[in-house]
Design a protein around this motif. Sequence first.
Motif, mmCIF file in Angstrom:
data_model
loop_
_atom_site.group_PDB
_atom_site.id
_atom_site.type_symbol
_atom_site.label_atom_id
_atom_site.label_comp_id
_atom_site.label_asym_id
_atom_site.label_seq_id
_atom_site.Cartn_x
_atom_site.Cartn_y
_atom_site.Cartn_z
ATOM 1 N N ASP A 1 -45.960 29.766 -95.115
ATOM 2 C CA ASP A 1 -44.988 28.678 -95.136
ATOM 3 C C ASP A 1 -45.468 27.646 -96.152
ATOM 4 O O ASP A 1 -46.595 27.144 -96.040
ATOM 5 N N ALA B 1 -47.159 24.619 -94.730
ATOM 6 C CA ALA B 1 -48.317 24.771 -93.841
ATOM 7 C C ALA B 1 -49.571 24.192 -94.492
ATOM 8 O O ALA B 1 -49.767 24.312 -95.711
ATOM 9 N N ARG C 1 -51.880 31.992 -91.804
ATOM 10 C CA ARG C 1 -52.061 30.573 -91.486
ATOM 11 C C ARG C 1 -53.542 30.244 -91.428
ATOM 12 O O ARG C 1 -54.399 31.125 -91.463
#
Length: 287
Positions: free
Chosen positions: A214, A217, A259
């Motif tokens: 993302d 992020a 992530r």
Amino acid sequence: MVLGRGATRAVGMRVVTWNLWWRFGPWAERQKAILGALRELRPDVVGLQEVWDAGGENLAEWLAGELGLHWTWAPSHAPERWQHRIGDPAVGIGNAVLSRWPITEQAVLPLPAPTDVNDGRLALYTRLATPSYPVPFFTTHLTSALHASATRCRQVTALAEFVAEHRGDTPFPPVVTGDFNAWPDSDEIRLFGGYRTAPAVPRQVLLDAWEYADPAAPSHTWDPANPYVAPGRYPGARVDYIHVGPPGPNALGHVRSVRRAGDGPVDGVWPSDHAAVVADLAGPPAA
């Protein structure tokens, strides 16, 4: 050096890379925090850097035992500069792999470096025996000096050749993890990836898993928000990576998500000076 695990996971492979900051700072308290963070992540395979070994104990072995994983490690061939920093010549340092599948092969590559920055960095290759096919998995730790981009370029060239030598005949793409100590737009990261400039090994491409993240992020794995990092006053940067070869048949090895992890205190203790990176890849089937 293996321990089994009975638990199973859904189809897919969760990969983590993490620099564990050796025996620096409050290492005994950090050890418990590292375990807590990994237990929450429930990884399938982990590439670890700055793993300590001392007095018959090994951090990777302890983590593997607590998590029910297979494990192996490769000690540095030149740990003296590390040992001098903590005043203890009895503590070893190296890279390690934890895996829920058996580790059937391994090899070690000492990374090239000139004398002034040579502190025994290396790359570790392992072959993971999943129920369907082997997975070539690597973890590494490149030279950290800010001015040493040229050295890191030599190191990623050697690493890329090491990957090409050991990737083998398997539908699962090679997975390369580690602390590269380099910004994403640096010469060494572009050279290793091979898709924003000519690859170090002809036709070999290794995709930065963060390409699938993302955009909003948080990405810094060396982050001034971390109290172990803040005193140095360096800018934050993403220096820890998971690289994966192009997906195999039926999108095998495709990055489903990626992530940061391990990026805050666990029971009041920050686990490491680096955040971890965690990526979920497509396949292999659960065992």
